[in-house]
Design a protein around this motif. Structure first.
Motif, PDB file in Angstrom:
ATOM      1  N   ASP A 155       6.884  10.842  -0.491  1.00 41.12           N
ATOM      2  CA  ASP A 155       6.589  12.077  -0.986  1.00 41.12           C
ATOM      3  C   ASP A 155       7.086  11.579  -2.580  1.00 41.12           C
ATOM      4  O   ASP A 155       7.744  10.877  -2.910  1.00 41.12           O
ATOM      5  N   SER A 156       6.803  12.458  -3.579  1.00 42.08           N
ATOM      6  CA  SER A 156       7.130  12.333  -5.072  1.00 42.08           C
ATOM      7  C   SER A 156       8.492  12.365  -5.421  1.00 42.08           C
ATOM      8  O   SER A 156       9.159  11.375  -6.108  1.00 42.08           O
ATOM      9  N   PHE A 212       3.702   6.178   3.111  1.00 49.26           N
ATOM     10  CA  PHE A 212       3.606   7.417   2.633  1.00 49.26           C
ATOM     11  C   PHE A 212       4.857   7.962   2.353  1.00 49.26           C
ATOM     12  O   PHE A 212       5.743   8.219   2.917  1.00 49.26           O
ATOM     13  N   THR A 262       1.324   0.713   5.216  1.00 51.96           N
ATOM     14  CA  THR A 262       1.046   1.466   4.288  1.00 51.96           C
ATOM     15  C   THR A 262       2.508   2.427   4.362  1.00 51.96           C
ATOM     16  O   THR A 262       2.660   2.905   5.188  1.00 51.96           O
ATOM     17  N   GLU A 300       1.113   5.173  -0.793  1.00 46.33           N
ATOM     18  CA  GLU A 300       0.612   6.614  -1.068  1.00 46.33           C
ATOM     19  C   GLU A 300       1.692   7.588  -1.406  1.00 46.33           C
ATOM     20  O   GLU A 300       2.452   7.803  -0.750  1.00 46.33           O
ATOM     21  N   VAL A 353       2.651  11.127  -2.427  1.00 43.54           N
ATOM     22  CA  VAL A 353       2.315  12.550  -2.146  1.00 43.54           C
ATOM     23  C   VAL A 353       3.002  13.621  -2.504  1.00 43.54           C
ATOM     24  O   VAL A 353       4.437  13.435  -2.385  1.00 43.54           O
ATOM     25  N   VAL A 362      -1.002  15.215   4.949  1.00 44.35           N
ATOM     26  CA  VAL A 362      -1.694  14.222   4.644  1.00 44.35           C
ATOM     27  C   VAL A 362      -1.329  13.034   5.778  1.00 44.35           C
ATOM     28  O   VAL A 362      -2.421  12.138   5.909  1.00 44.35           O
ATOM     29  N   GLU A 383      -3.942  11.135   8.124  1.00 46.47           N
ATOM     30  CA  GLU A 383      -3.908   9.511   8.424  1.00 46.47           C
ATOM     31  C   GLU A 383      -3.811   9.033   9.925  1.00 46.47           C
ATOM     32  O   GLU A 383      -4.567   8.157  10.255  1.00 46.47           O
ATOM     33  N   ASN A 430       0.786  -1.243   0.094  1.00 48.28           N
ATOM     34  CA  ASN A 430      -0.050  -0.025   0.136  1.00 48.28           C
ATOM     35  C   ASN A 430       0.920   1.345   0.048  1.00 48.28           C
ATOM     36  O   ASN A 430       1.515   1.479   1.045  1.00 48.28           O
TER      37      ASN A 430
END
Ligand code: 6PG
Length: 253
Positions: free
Chosen positions: A244-245, A242, A240, A6, A8, A16, A20, A4
């Motif tokens: 960043d790009s 998280f 999960t 994400e 961001v 974000v 969460e 999972n």
């Protein structure tokens, strides 16, 4: 291994992840009287904790029902290395209402790192109402990752990396680990045994410097003894990421 993940935008990352965390606390408290939250150390979480400590999120959480723990702590730092407790205190605890969360910090004043680790394991067991030697089930665990693939203070090549393995059931909840980057320095860390049993595990990774390690951990094949964060492939369904790009830029979709 399906993860999972994400991805961001950097400017949205702290908010974000803070959202969460708020949602995870709400989910837990909808079914349990308290929520145990294990905090990550290092620099990545500070903006997240600041976002948690400001309106609107700070008033969205019933902090009295939250139990705070640390995934790891610096031991015997000679002063210039900030402790993870101090970072959390400056970014989060100082801004929370009273009565606030129950704070279970690592006591690094006990003379030896081993004594601190043993005392923290006892504090966890007593506050989580588990028998000595039993494993608590933390509700939410936050983890960062180093550029070498360590997480919490489980460093590459550590004996803790042999998880899950033959003597997993004898692994302590907490261990004192030599800090590889500083001779004679130690970290106190929760062990995989303590971390894996959590209901929800959230990795938080940001910045271009982490892009290579994110690729290696999420899409590589290396053994977890080389990349401790890869131990969590064994429980990927409750993890999960998280990212960043910038840190996600080498990931292939
Ligand atoms: C610590 C942390 C450690 C951290 C990673 C990433 O005490 O430093 O617990 O595991 O999460 O080293 O650190 P940064 O967020 O500073 O990159």
């Amino acid at each position: 291994m399906a993860y999972n993940v994400e991805i961001v935008e950097p400017k949205l990352f702290a908010g974000v992840v803070a959202d969460e965390i708020v949602a995870s606390i709400h989910d837990t408290l909808s079914e349990h009287p308290k929520c145990s939250l294990v905090l990550a150390g290092g620099s990545t979480p500070s903006a997240i904790y600041r976002a948690l400590a400001r309106p609107p999120r700070v008033t969205e959480v019933n902090w009295e029902k939250v139990q705070l723990y640390w995934g790891d702590e610096r031991f015997g730092q000679s002063g210039e290395v900030q402790s993870n407790y101090t970072m959390v205190s400056e970014t989060l605890l100082s801004f929370l209402p009273t009565p606030g969360p129950q704070v279970y910090r690592v006591d690094t004043s006990l003379g030896t790192p081993q004594a601190s680790a043993a005392a923290y394991a006892e504090l966890i067991a007593s506050s989580q109402n588990v028998a000595q030697g039993a494993v608590p089930v933390f509700d939410v665990v936050l983890l960062g990752i180093g550029t070498d693939g360590h997480t919490a203070s489980i460093f590459p090549g550590s004996s803790l990396c042999a998880w899950p393995g033959a003597d997993s059931d004898r692994q302590p909840l907490c261990a004192a680990m030599p800090y590889p980057a500083q001779e004679g320095s130690f970290r106190i860390t929760l062990s995989p045994a303590a971390l894996f049993s959590a209901r929800k595990i959230v990795f938080i990774v940001r910045g271009v410097a982490k892009a290579p390690i994110v690729k290696r951990v999420l899409q590589g094949e290396e053994d977890s003894s080389a990349l401790p964060a890869r131990m969590f492939t064994a429980v990927a369904d409750k993890v999960t990421w998280f990212v960043d790009s910038e840190a996600a830029q080498h990931l292939s979709s």
